[in-house]
Structures are given as structure tokens and as C-alpha cells.
Design an enzyme around this catalytic site. Structure first.
Site, PDB file in Angstrom:
ATOM      1  N   GLU A 193       3.567  -4.644  12.151  1.00 23.12           N
ATOM      2  CA  GLU A 193       2.644  -3.530  11.929  1.00 23.12           C
ATOM      3  C   GLU A 193       1.519  -4.086  11.064  1.00 23.12           C
ATOM      4  OE1 GLU A 193       4.762  -0.122  10.441  1.00 23.12           O
ATOM      5  OE2 GLU A 193       5.820   0.162  12.313  1.00 23.12           O
TER       6      GLU A 193
ATOM      7  N   GLU B  44       7.901   0.801  16.487  1.00 25.14           N
ATOM      8  CA  GLU B  44       9.081   1.273  15.774  1.00 25.14           C
ATOM      9  C   GLU B  44       8.966   2.781  15.638  1.00 25.14           C
ATOM     10  OE1 GLU B  44      10.731  -0.976  12.531  1.00 25.14           O
ATOM     11  OE2 GLU B  44       9.625  -2.784  13.105  1.00 25.14           O
TER      12      GLU B  44
ATOM     13  N   ASN C 240       0.791  -1.237   0.000  1.00 27.18           N
ATOM     14  CA  ASN C 240       0.000   0.000   0.000  1.00 27.18           C
ATOM     15  C   ASN C 240       0.820   1.282   0.000  1.00 27.18           C
ATOM     16  OD1 ASN C 240       0.555  -0.786   2.759  1.00 27.18           O
ATOM     17  ND2 ASN C 240      -0.750   0.928   3.335  1.00 27.18           N
TER      18      ASN C 240
ATOM     19  N   CYS D 272      -3.184   1.826   6.329  1.00 32.47           N
ATOM     20  CA  CYS D 272      -3.566   1.087   7.546  1.00 32.47           C
ATOM     21  C   CYS D 272      -4.213   2.008   8.571  1.00 32.47           C
ATOM     22  CB  CYS D 272      -2.341   0.433   8.142  1.00 32.47           C
ATOM     23  SG  CYS D 272      -1.119   1.662   8.656  1.00 32.47           S
TER      24      CYS D 272
HETATM   25  N1  LIG Z   1       0.156  -1.226  10.760  1.00 31.28           N
HETATM   26  C1  LIG Z   1       0.791  -0.728   9.722  1.00 31.28           C
HETATM   27  O1  LIG Z   1       1.695   0.133   9.856  1.00 31.28           O
HETATM   28  C2  LIG Z   1       0.434  -1.171   8.331  1.00 31.28           C
HETATM   29  C3  LIG Z   1       0.988  -0.463   7.279  1.00 31.28           C
HETATM   30  C4  LIG Z   1       0.627  -0.843   5.975  1.00 31.28           C
HETATM   31  C5  LIG Z   1      -0.245  -1.904   5.733  1.00 31.28           C
HETATM   32  N2  LIG Z   1      -0.747  -2.580   6.797  1.00 31.28           N
HETATM   33  C6  LIG Z   1      -1.685  -3.678   6.567  1.00 31.28           C
HETATM   34  O2  LIG Z   1      -1.241  -4.472   5.440  1.00 31.28           O
HETATM   35  C7  LIG Z   1      -2.388  -5.016   4.762  1.00 31.28           C
HETATM   36  C8  LIG Z   1      -2.292  -4.723   3.277  1.00 31.28           C
HETATM   37  O3  LIG Z   1      -1.044  -5.186   2.803  1.00 31.28           O
HETATM   38  P1  LIG Z   1      -0.912  -6.604   2.047  1.00 31.28           P
HETATM   39  O4  LIG Z   1      -2.194  -6.962   1.384  1.00 31.28           O
HETATM   40  O5  LIG Z   1       0.336  -6.559   1.241  1.00 31.28           O
HETATM   41  O6  LIG Z   1      -0.703  -7.603   3.282  1.00 31.28           O
HETATM   42  P2  LIG Z   1      -0.338  -9.159   3.175  1.00 31.28           P
HETATM   43  O7  LIG Z   1      -0.279  -9.633   4.568  1.00 31.28           O
HETATM   44  O8  LIG Z   1      -1.213  -9.853   2.212  1.00 31.28           O
HETATM   45  O9  LIG Z   1       1.154  -9.186   2.535  1.00 31.28           O
HETATM   46  C9  LIG Z   1       2.171  -8.405   3.084  1.00 31.28           C
HETATM   47  C10 LIG Z   1       3.515  -9.037   2.695  1.00 31.28           C
HETATM   48  O10 LIG Z   1       3.617 -10.311   3.323  1.00 31.28           O
HETATM   49  C11 LIG Z   1       3.933 -11.309   2.369  1.00 31.28           C
HETATM   50  N3  LIG Z   1       3.338 -12.548   2.862  1.00 31.28           N
HETATM   51  C12 LIG Z   1       2.047 -12.947   2.733  1.00 31.28           C
HETATM   52  N4  LIG Z   1       1.861 -14.136   3.363  1.00 31.28           N
HETATM   53  C13 LIG Z   1       3.063 -14.482   3.903  1.00 31.28           C
HETATM   54  C14 LIG Z   1       3.545 -15.609   4.662  1.00 31.28           C
HETATM   55  N5  LIG Z   1       2.738 -16.600   5.020  1.00 31.28           N
HETATM   56  N6  LIG Z   1       4.869 -15.630   5.033  1.00 31.28           N
HETATM   57  C15 LIG Z   1       5.691 -14.628   4.693  1.00 31.28           C
HETATM   58  N7  LIG Z   1       5.315 -13.536   3.962  1.00 31.28           N
HETATM   59  C16 LIG Z   1       4.004 -13.471   3.585  1.00 31.28           C
HETATM   60  C17 LIG Z   1       3.362 -10.784   1.075  1.00 31.28           C
HETATM   61  O11 LIG Z   1       3.977 -11.381  -0.038  1.00 31.28           O
HETATM   62  C18 LIG Z   1       3.685  -9.292   1.200  1.00 31.28           C
HETATM   63  O12 LIG Z   1       5.027  -9.041   0.837  1.00 31.28           O
HETATM   64  C19 LIG Z   1      -3.599  -4.348   5.399  1.00 31.28           C
HETATM   65  O13 LIG Z   1      -4.169  -5.201   6.353  1.00 31.28           O
HETATM   66  C20 LIG Z   1      -3.015  -3.128   6.123  1.00 31.28           C
HETATM   67  O14 LIG Z   1      -3.777  -2.720   7.241  1.00 31.28           O
HETATM   68  C21 LIG Z   1      -0.442  -2.230   8.098  1.00 31.28           C
HETATM   69  N1  LIG Z   2       4.552   3.116   9.271  1.00 29.94           N
HETATM   70  C1  LIG Z   2       4.058   4.279   8.786  1.00 29.94           C
HETATM   71  C2  LIG Z   2       2.863   4.368   8.123  1.00 29.94           C
HETATM   72  C3  LIG Z   2       1.979   3.272   7.946  1.00 29.94           C
HETATM   73  C4  LIG Z   2       0.933   3.379   7.089  1.00 29.94           C
HETATM   74  C5  LIG Z   2       0.042   2.304   6.865  1.00 29.94           C
HETATM   75  O1  LIG Z   2      -0.529   2.073   5.771  1.00 29.94           O
HETATM   76  C6  LIG Z   2       4.851   5.523   8.967  1.00 29.94           C
HETATM   77  O2  LIG Z   2       4.321   6.617   8.676  1.00 29.94           O
HETATM   78  O3  LIG Z   2       6.005   5.385   9.413  1.00 29.94           O
END
Ligand SMILES: NC(=O)c1ccc[n+]([C@@H]2O[C@H](COP(=O)([O-])OP(=O)(O)OC[C@H]3O[C@@H](n4cnc5c(N)ncnc54)[C@H](O)[C@@H]3O)[C@@H](O)[C@H]2O)c1
Ligand SMILES: N/C(=C\C=C\C=O)C(=O)O
Length: 486
Positions: free
Chosen positions: A254, A467, A155, A288
């Protein structure tokens, strides 16, 4: 970027692998190029290179030398700023202005921030007089874990990848990064910048591929990985935690969110409307921290819904480089279909669709893209699935509330706990109720405003650990306490 075949970067060299997968534009569905898919062999080679680097030149770098290197990497990203913007836009379909002002700008800032922090980082020192009158002293020493696996989502590709790579390198670790299969381009450019900046071979390694039973899982299950930092869906976090448990490794997660925005009647109304439009529809809701639940104090509820509707309908959806564009496509057809599935579910759960709820029609190649209308719901009960599960698209639900206690209870009634945005002129109330939210972060009269020295992370299903600032230095270091009895 030198070719449309995106390769891995292992032990200081760009290498291919037999299996490849297509990188597809979410704007019009056309193929942008092919990406090498790392198998077990490439992942093992990357981890071996990372481990070897610890006992090579990279392992001998001082904190100041590492800080200088991070500054060179930041300079390299700045030199190729437009290339990084083009890479992020091609993979994600986001507006060019967002890629410039947020994604790539934060890529530079992340490296410069942790260069500064590690240059200034000291340890701890304590003195103690023992029972027999001896004066002993203790001090701490920071050392790298060794090999850190970094798995990042699609994202905010460069922002989130560098948010982990910068501190991991600052603390002297070697890294193996596995970006999302949906956004391989900016990570590959970063490898080119690392190479040009003279990062020692093996300090930074990049493998492309998928998650389960592919590069991601091979990486988390590799016994020579000393720590894992992951950003992505909560259920993926659970899978990775199980894999990490094999060797008892440090993990930092995260994860997902179902964030709330809380709008009080005494707020700056126009600022609150603009703020909730941003927190609901930025990056097509694929942040997120986005507000998918909006609670508005009843006296201004109807007026607020009408203003939010007008604002959402005024958002310009289009090509990334269109003048005045506010919203691009979602990341993929697959994700768009997931979001549209929630639009259908919302109907079944009794939502009123205030605006949106479908797919915009352009009458051109964008109809092959992954676009969705900005959508606002009302009328759902708090226990509806659309109120409890993360949609991760351009949608929010607006509900009225009548008291502070009620809204705190409803905001906290979630399996997630990432972020809350609060809109009120009564700062006494803001301080009082902010601490009652069971979340990692609260923004008051703003949203997604980041001081990179502060701890960032989530509670419950939204994450594990923090972090940011010294919290990153603590996670990416192994700390030794030395106690001396002179
Ligand atoms: N809290 C935060 O800071 C934050 C920031 C950005 C996105 N997100 C969350 O991420 C999600 C969207 O991102 P996404 O669709 O790429 O997430 P995802 O979990 O589908 O994939 C994230 C990464 O993990 C890898 N992956 C997937 N399954 C795996 C496994 N079993 N073992 C190792 N690696 C694996 C994927 O290839 C990708 O590189 C949303 O839920 C969003 O809320 C959270
Ligand atoms: N981890 C951070 C943002 C996360 C965004 C989630 O989509 C940041 O601003 O450092």
C-alpha cells in the site's frame, strides 16, 4: 507504557538492544524517550521465534480459537484506550479527538472485523463429471504462509499496523512487525496488550529500527520470512520488492498517492467544500488518500476557491488537546522541511498561493515543533512537479475544468492510482465516470468512508494487491486445492 525506553518484543519477552535512538515530540521538539534499535541479531531472533511458533501451540490453534484471541486483543486495546490515544498523540502531535475517533477506534475495529471474517470463512467446493463418468470433487484448504513481515508507516501508526496484524494472525501466521522509527509507542503498547491477552510466544514479534541497512531491510532480506506486507512510500516499495525477490515471497504493498478530488457544478456546494477541506487537511494532509489535486467545474471555480480559502483559514492549528483544534503538527522536522521544500518549488513553478505557504508562529514551545500552515495553490500547470509528486502535507492545488472527458483525462494523468473523491448530485454521471478513473478506490459525495469488507489498495505506483475483507484472507493464506476421485 512501563518506561521511556521502548524495547523489542521477541519470543514472548520484552528485550533491549545496545543501540538506541531518540523519540522526539513533533509538537515542541523535546525528547520523549529512547527506543531500542534492532540489529541483525534481534531481527534474526524475531524471525526464528516466529518460525518456531508455527510448530508450537500457536500452530495448533483453530480458526475459532484465533478469532477468540483477536477478540481478546480488541478487548485489551479498549481497556487501555486512553493509553493508546496518549501514545499516538505523543508520537505524532495529532489532535486527541482524531486519535480517539480514527486511530485507536480503527485499531479495535480491525481486530474485531477479522475475528468475524475468519470465524465465518469457508473454502471452495467443486464437483465435476469426468469423461469416463466418474464424479470427482475438489475443495480448498486455507493454511498460513508461516512468517509474515509487517512494515508500517508513521502517518496512521496503530490503524495501519493493526490493519495488517489482525488478518495475518487471523489466518494463523506468525508476524514480525517493524513500525516506523517515527512512531514506536503504540506498537509497543500493542505488544503489551498481546502479552496480556496470552498470545502464544513467537506468534507476535516487534522490532524497532529504521529501514535501509537497519531492522526493516534485515527483515525483508531474511530467508525465513514467507510473505511481506508493506505500507509506505512507493520508492521504498521498490526497494522492498527487490529484497523480497531474493526468495520469491508474496508481497502486498500500500504505497503513495497523488489523489484527486473532482467537484462538479451540480454538487451540494457546502458539502463539497467541507469534504475537500477534510480530504486535503485531515492529519495535516498526512493520509495516503488525501486530495492534493482538486479539479472544480469552471462555473463554480472562483466561488469554490474562495470558500475553500475561508475554510482553510478557519482551521485551528495547535496543541493536540486544545479545544476545537483541527490540525496538529507534521510528524517531524525532517518531513516538515520536505513539505516546505515543495512550498518553495511551487513558487518557482509559478503557483499562486491562495492561503498559507509557510509556518505558523505561536510564540511558545510549539515554534520548536513541526507545524505548517494549511496551504492552497492555484495556477500550476499539470506537468509541474508539485502536481505530479506526493507532498504528503497540508496542501492542495485547485484547477478548473470544463468537461467530463477533460477531467477524467487529467485525473488519470498521474504515475499514481490510489483514490479519487467525486462531488456531484448526478449519480448517473458518478457511476459512469468513477469506473474510468485508473485508481483503486473512488468515493462519491464522501471521503475515507471505510467498509472493511471491501478491497483496499492502489494501481500503478500506489500499490500491489488488495487487502480488506476476503482479499486479506486470500493474501495471508496459502491455499491448497484437494481433488478427490472417490
Ligand atoms: N496506500 C496506503 O494505504 C498508504 C497508507 C499510509 C501511508 N502510505 C504512504 O506512506 C508514505 C509515508 O510513510 P513513511 O514516510 O513512513 O514511508 P517510508 O517508506 O519512508 O517508511 C515506511 C516504513 O518502511 C520502513 N522502511 C524504509 N525503507 C525501508 C527499506 N529499504 N526496507 C525495509 N523497510 C524500510 C520504514 O522504517 C517505515 O517503517 C507516504 O508515501 C504515504 O502515501 C500509503
Ligand atoms: N489502509 C487504510 C487506510 C490508509 C490510509 C493511508 O494513509 C484503511 O482505512 O484500512
Amino acid at each position: 507504557m512501563s518506561s521511556t525506553l521502548l524495547r523489542h518484543y521477541i519470543a514472548g519477552e520484552f528485550v533491549s538492544s545496545e543501540r538506541t535512538f531518540a523519540n522526539v515530540s513533533p509538537v515542541d521538539g523535546r525528547e520523549l524517550g529512547q527506543v531500542c534499535e534492532a540489529g541483525q541479531a534481534q531481527v534474526n531472533a524475531a524471525v526464528e521465534a516466529a518460525k518456531a511458533a508455527q510448530s508450537g501451540p500457536w500452530g495448533g490453534f483453530s480458526a475459532a480459537q484465533r478469532a477468540d484471541l483477536l477478540e481478546r486483543i480488541a478487548d485489551g486495546i479498549e481497556r487501555r484506550f486512553d493509553d493508546f490515544v496518549a501514545a499516538e498523540v505523543a508520537d505524532t502531535g495529532r489532535p486527541v479527538h482524531q486519535a480517539r475517533s480514527l486511530d485507536v477506534a480503527r485499531g479495535v475495529q480491525n481486530f474485531r472485523t477479522f475475528a468475524g471474517l475468519v470465524r465465518q470463512a469457508g473454502g471452495e467446493f467443486f464437483e465435476m463429471r469426468t469423461g469416463d463418468g466418474s464424479d470427482v470433487f475438489s475443495y480448498t484448504v486455507r493454511k498460513p504462509h508461516g512468517v509474515v513481515a509487517i512494515i508500517s508507516p508513521w502517518n496512521l501508526p496503530l490503524l495501519l499496523l493493526t490493519w495488517k496484524v489482525a488478518p495475518a494472525l487471523a489466518c494463523g501466521n506468525s508476524v514480525v512487525v517493524k513500525p516506523s522509527e517515527d512512531t514506536p509507542s503504540s506498537a509497543t503498547l500493542l505488544a503489551e496488550v498481546m502479552h496480556e491477552a496470552g498470545v502464544p510466544a513467537g506468534a507476535f514479534n516487534l522490532v524497532h529500527g529504521f529501514g535501509p541497512d537497519s531492522a526493516g531491510e534485515f527483515l525483508t532480506r531474511n530467508a525465513d520470512v514467507d510473505a511481506i506486507t508493506f505500507t509506505g512510500e512507493s520508492r521504498t516499495g521498490s526497494s522492498i520488492m527487490r529484497a523480497a525477490a531474493e526468495g520469491v515471497r508474496d508481497v502486498s504493498f500500500e504505497l503513495g498517492g497523488k489523489n484527486a478530488a473532482v467537484v462538479f457544478a451540480d454538487c451540494d456546494f457546502d458539502a463539497a467544500v467541507a469534504g475537500v477541506l477534510r480530504s486535503s487537511f485531515t492529519n495535516s494532509g498526512q493520509v495516503c488518500l488525501c486530495s492534493e489535486r482538486v479539479y472544480v467545474e469552471r462555473p463554480i471555480f472562483e466561488r469554490f476557491v474562495a470558500a475553500l480559502k475561508a475554510g482553510a483559514e478557519a482551521l485551528k492549528i495547535g496543541y493536540p488537546d486544545e479545544d476545537g483544534v483541527n490540525m496538529g503538527s507534521l510528524i517531524s522536522h525532517k518531513h516538515r522541511d520536505k513539505v516546505l521544500g515543495y512550498f518553495e518549488l511551487a513558487h518557482q513553478e509559478g503557483a499562486t498561493v491562495v492561503t498559507g505557504g509557510g509556518v505558523p508562529r505561536f510564540g511558545d514551545e510549539r515554534d520548536n515543533g513541526a507545524y505548517v500552515q494549511p496551504t492552497i495553490w492555484t495556477g500550476l500547470s499539470d506537468d509541474a512537479r508539485c502536481m505530479r509528486e506526493e507532498v504528503f502535507g497540508p496542501v492542495c492545488h485547485v484547477a478548473p475544468f470544463d468537461s467530463d472527458d477533460e477531467v477524467v483525462r487529467r485525473v488519470n494523468d498521474s504515475a499514481y492510482g490510489l483514490a479519487t473523491a467525486l462531488w456531484t448530485r448526478n449519480l448517473g454521471r458518478a457511476h459512469r465516470i468513477s469506473r474510468q478513473f485508473r485508481v483503486g478506490m473512488v468515493w462519491v459525495n464522501t471521503w475515507f468512508l471505510r467498509d472493511l469488507r471491501t478491497p483496499f489498495g492502489g494501481a500503478r505506483l500506489s500499490g500491489l494487491g488488495r487487502e480488506g475483507g476476503r482479499h486479506s484472507l486470500d493474501f495471508y493464506s496459502e491455499i491448497t486445492t484437494v481433488c478427490v476421485n472417490p
